[in-house]
Design an enzyme around this catalytic site. Structure first.
Site: not given
Ligand code: ADP
Ligand code: MG
Ligand code: MG
Length: 499
Positions: A169, A176, A334, A388, A392, A475
């Site tokens: 994303e 942060s 998203k 999703k 956030e 991370r």
């Molecule tokens: P946010 O904005 O809440 O951080 P993310 O899209 O980053 O949303 O999703 C949160 C976490 O979920 C990511 O840090 C990752 O660990 C996991 N994640 C998100 N999308 C994927 C994906 N396509 N494949 C595997 N893990 C994912």
């Molecule tokens: Mg995010």
């Molecule tokens: Mg994220």
């Protein structure tokens, strides 16, 4: 202008003994071969270093740790050693940072694209709907943002099977750990200087990370463009914030390097103490505000009452530089990510074909829920997808059998609620054994990692003042956990070891 100095900065000087080819033949280091006594020694040094250098967060066992600085501090959750990461993918991620910055800016200027892309989501998701209302109001009043500041973090995972770097994303609000990210890299460099020989690692393979000062410098330049020497930078904060030191690092650089005063206000306080003068100046607590830096306002819980929404609108109506503006904020959703991944859409915003190809290469499969074929596939093999919502901050996504259940439920309930979600290809990074340190104790865990690349963008009308990659953050989380948020308690802060 994407400057060369940024690119050069990204390249760790490779003055270590062995050649890169030799290194990549074998695993970087085998955690199995270290005995507990040695690891404890490293942990001890890491804890001392973190405490002395401000690599800290609020300790949740202390009630006041989210309010009063210096009360109830704990070292940040960390990986004990940097995580090996292939240099070619590191370079790829750095290279696309300025292109993503530019893309966000271009998309943000296309109000109709934002409104249209999110029009169905608006009906299904009240939070996104409220943000869109503010955006509509700005469009109706022909409000333009001349000075635009973006402090982004684009997150990636390296898909093990396809060996490709895929974007998770793009964060355009409250990105942060730019404050603590630098420190984690420095901690790892320091440990490798002490123990590198024993570990067979060289500290110079951990790339230099100037995330704190690069973000602070961008804010300072935005402040300069605003051109009111008496104005302050306002950090919009949550009423309680255990990650406050990450934010204070930024403010500290603003004060000490740039002589700029920072104030911290919650949205409720902005509603109480804020007003916009006739000339557009935002006044909060009697002080003119040049730059508003949001470290709150990205989640529905940040708006418990109408007061917070009033404050968000007030800020948007002012002439202060907003990081982010409502348009930048919405561009990071998203749903927009998924729209941008559709064929032909990037071409609407970017001219350079090579740039477009570079971005597209990082796009994972992304779909809306009105595609019956993909829904069928996801119900059959839910483990290959992530569902999703437009949220956030971690902890909101849906995985595994829950994907199937939710898709079946949505099929029954009809179309409207569909639009609250996007579907994404699940990425499977390499799993390795790592030492993760929390609350003074280390655990050896099967873990996976996500690389975040910070990007800073500043322009004033036609003049692009900054467009650069601005440091990084790895991370790492135990592989059995789906989500990755550090603040949400799933992951630890990490850096990378180029191989
Ligand atoms: P946010 O904005 O809440 O951080 P993310 O899209 O980053 O949303 O999703 C949160 C976490 O979920 C990511 O840090 C990752 O660990 C996991 N994640 C998100 N999308 C994927 C994906 N396509 N494949 C595997 N893990 C994912
Ligand atoms: Mg995010
Ligand atoms: Mg994220």
């Amino acid at each position: 202008p994407r400057n060369l100095s940024t690119q050069l900065r990204n390249q760790a000087p490779l003055r270590c003994g062995r050649s890169l080819e030799m290194e990549s033949q074998k695993p970087m280091f085998d955690v199995e071969k270290f005995d507990d006594e040695f690891v404890q020694k490293l942990v001890y040094d890491a804890l001392v270093w973190s405490s002395l250098h401000g690599l800290v967060v609020g300790d949740k066992t202390y009630q006041k740790s989210g309010k009063v600085p210096g009360v109830g501090m704990m070292h940040a959750p960390i990986a004990l050693l940097p995580t090996p990461f292939p240099e070619i993918y590191w370079k790829q991620a750095c290279e696309v940072a300025p292109i993503f910055n530019e893309l966000v800016d271009r998309v943000s200027l296309d109000g109709k694209f934002i409104q249209d892309s999110l029009s169905r989501t608006k009906k299904a998701d009240i939070f996104t709907s409220r943000l869109l209302d503010i955006h509509s109001k700005m469009l109706e009043s022909n409000k333009t943002e001349d000075i635009r500041l973006g402090l982004h973090r684009s997150d990636y995972m390296l898909d093990e099977e396809t060996k490709s770097l895929l974007q998770i994303e793009m964060n355009t609000i409250s990105s942060s750990f730019s404050g603590l990210g630098r420190l984690v890299s420095e901690l790892h460099q320091s440990l490798l200087r002490s123990y590198g020989d024993h570990l067979g690692l060289c500290s110079e393979r951990v790339p230099r990370n100037a995330s704190t000062s690069q973000f602070a410098d961008a804010m300072a330049k935005a402040w300069l463009e605003y051109n009111n020497p008496r104005a302050v930078v306002m950090v919009v904060v949550q009423p309680e914030e255990r990650n406050m030191y990450d934010q204070h690092w930024q403010s500290s650089v603003l004060r000490e390097k740039h002589n700029i005063v920072t104030i911290r206000k919650t949205l409720a306080e902005v509603e109480n103490e804020g007003r916009v003068q006739e000339d557009g100046t935002l006044i909060v607590g009697g002080q003119a505000v040049a730059v508003v830096y949001f470290r709150s306002g990205y989640s529905p819980t940040d708006y418990p009452s109408e007061s917070e929404w009033n404050a968000r609108l007030l800020i948007e109506q002012s002439s202060a530089v907003k990081c982010p503006s409502i348009a930048y904020h919405l561009t990071g959703t998203k749903k927009i990510q998924q729209e941008l991944a559709k064929p032909g859409v990037l071409e609407r915003f970017l001219d350079n074909k090579e740039d477009i190809a570079k971005l597209r290469k990082c796009f994972a499969g992304l779909w809306s829920l009105d595609d019956p074929e993909i829904i069928k596939k996801a119900i059959e093999k839910p483990e290959l997808f992530v569902m999703k919502p437009q949220r956030e901050g971690g902890g909101n996504n849906i995985y595994g059998d829950d994907v199937k259940e939710n898709l079946l439920r949505l099929q029954k309930e009809g179309e409207e609620e569909n639009a609250a979600y996007t579907l994404m290809q699940r990425i499977f990074p390499k799993v390795s054994n790592m030492f993760l340190v929390r609350e003074g104790v280390y655990h050896k865990d099967q873990a996976i990692s996500e690389l975040g690349i910070y990007g800073a963008y500043l322009r004033n009308k036609e003049r692009v003042i900054i467009n650069e990659q601005s440091g990084y953050l790895m991370r790492t989380k135990v592989s059995s956990s789906n989500e990755g948020g550090v603040a949400a308690g799933f992951a630890v802060l990490d850096s990378i070891y180029l191989n």
